[in-house]
Design a protein around this motif. Sequence first.
Motif, short mmCIF file in Angstrom:
data_model
loop_
_atom_site.label_atom_id
_atom_site.label_comp_id
_atom_site.label_asym_id
_atom_site.label_seq_id
_atom_site.Cartn_x
_atom_site.Cartn_y
_atom_site.Cartn_z
N LEU A 214 -38.21 -11.94 -50.66
CA LEU A 214 -38.48 -12.53 -49.36
C LEU A 214 -39.84 -13.23 -49.34
N PHE A 215 -40.84 -12.54 -49.87
CA PHE A 215 -42.20 -13.06 -49.83
C PHE A 215 -42.51 -14.09 -50.92
N PHE A 216 -41.86 -13.92 -52.08
CA PHE A 216 -42.27 -14.72 -53.24
C PHE A 216 -41.14 -15.51 -53.90
N GLY A 217 -39.91 -15.33 -53.46
CA GLY A 217 -38.81 -15.98 -54.13
C GLY A 217 -38.22 -15.09 -55.21
N LYS A 218 -37.12 -15.50 -55.81
CA LYS A 218 -36.46 -14.70 -56.83
C LYS A 218 -37.36 -14.52 -58.03
N ASN A 219 -37.35 -13.28 -58.56
CA ASN A 219 -38.13 -12.91 -59.74
C ASN A 219 -39.62 -13.13 -59.53
#
Length: 614
Positions: free
Chosen positions: A541-546
């Motif tokens: 949610l905060f940083f994107g996938k992986n």
Amino acid sequence: MEHKMFCYQCQETAGCTGCTQSGVCGKKPDVAAMQDLLVYVTKGLSAVTTAFRKQGGEIPAEINHLITLNLFTTITNANFDKEDIVSRVHETLDAKRALLAKVHNADVLPKAAVWDGAESDFAAKAATVGVLSTENEDIRSLRELITYGLKGLSAYSKHANALLQEDGEVNAFLQRALAATLDDSLSADDLIALTLETGKYGVSGMALLDRANTQTYGNPEITKVSIGVGKNPGILVSGHDLRDLEMLLEQTQGTGVDVYTHSEMLPAHYYPTFKKYPNFVGNYGNAWWKQTEEFASFNGPIVMTTNCIVPPKDSYKDRLYTTGAAGYPGCNHIAGGIGEEKDFSKVIAHAKRCAAPVEIETGEIVGGFAHNQVLALADKIVEAVKSGAIKKFVVMAGCDGRAKGRSYYTDFAKALPKDAVILTAGCAKYKYNKLNLGDIGGIPRVLDAGQCNDSYSLAVIAMKLQEVFGLDDINDLPIVYNIAWYEQKAVIVLLALLYLGVKNIHLGPTLPAFLSPNVAKILVDSFGIAGIGSVEDDIELFFGKNGETSSVTGDMLMGDILRQYPEAAPALMECGMHCLGCPSAQAESLADACMVHGLDAEHVLAAVNEKLKG
């Protein structure tokens, strides 16, 4: 309506047979009832002081301090001593009786302002004035939200008062707001406005304490704090009162007794003034809830200057001393009020009879990143953000606790992308401040501003970064908020952030239990308040996938874009999209928003994604 007891530890209704959240409160029903009564009579006194001020009268400092200390006495895990609480009820009734005689038209005051019972009446009265005595759950919820915020404000005020600093406007508001929680004519909308006003004065109260601390002890500076032990007997100090610590350090010079901090008192090591004491050797242990094992192994006496007290084990109860608002039945209490010199000779003599602390860990922890120190590094930090070395800051402030769900914060810190930096204040940091998270170009990935008393620094840092980056909205900063909720000072910090306009704050492990569904919905709809999910989901949610920034697409909702990629806001505004804070705008897709504004969606997408690449 059947009266139920209310748990001051976890803010949930309970029969006081044990805390439903962490199992560590330990307050008995009769003690909790007297806390209810103390809050009630303090609200009554506040209604009288507010009326007297309207007449042009001046409230003596001792009454302001009485009200502040009363609230602080009922804060989470501060005072378990029924006799002390009853004594404070008597003192409050005496003060109210004397001041009430000077008030015109006293017959229009609320019942709490004129109630005056004997001690034989206390138990019966307490059974009718608990937090569940208000029928409407939304009104009750807002009154409690305000009251808990005011308890947090009282803590900041009390510590500033101990350093002979006052703010008359804060005192007047605190008492006016307390009185307002008795006013049945106030609607939910009125109380929502008062809630935000509480946040405004929360900022003022935190600024007052910050000024008192820094003027007295200097600006905190980057400091390495030893977590090992020496060979001398020691005294362990917890709580938040720096003046108490100063007096103890002065009185232990040349005695052969070392002084250590525990949990909440750790930030004292960051202040220059305290570094002049050669026997101020380090920090012992971890968060407050571990004290039952760590106090036992310390061997020497422990001084609790404020919260948080866990009911002590017999193995060290005779070594536990309290002072100020703190109290526990059967433990020695060190007397002394504001401006008075406290006598710690009994504690020092006790320490001399004890063995040195048992070593439980070795090494150092680094802290001291309050606002003055961080702003001294502003150029370096701004360059790291502009270069993409730092992609986001994560505010992980708040409180720690025993509940297993709080391991989330350790796992979350470990899972953060390597280009993320934690900003922290409060004992929540004990979930990750001893992890080896490294640094970014010499900037540590955990910037510890101190305790909950130092939360003001996080607001100042955010506002300064907003200014440096030339942003109109504080929410356009590359900062996300993932805060560990627990007790009343967390409430005033939350309300202060809302007043400053910060949105999309995540609270965990659960949302506060005293929020009614309707009040919770207002916070969600108006401010984007949300809970936490799994570590994996929240990192995405905060940083994107992986943990890596991914592309924004035209079908993504504006609200999701701004929450997941706050650094996209400047690019959107540069493209001509200036209504990012509008609730309706956040519910439409980027493509639809571009159409409404007459913008080229492909151009906007390219600009946003270029910005995300750094």
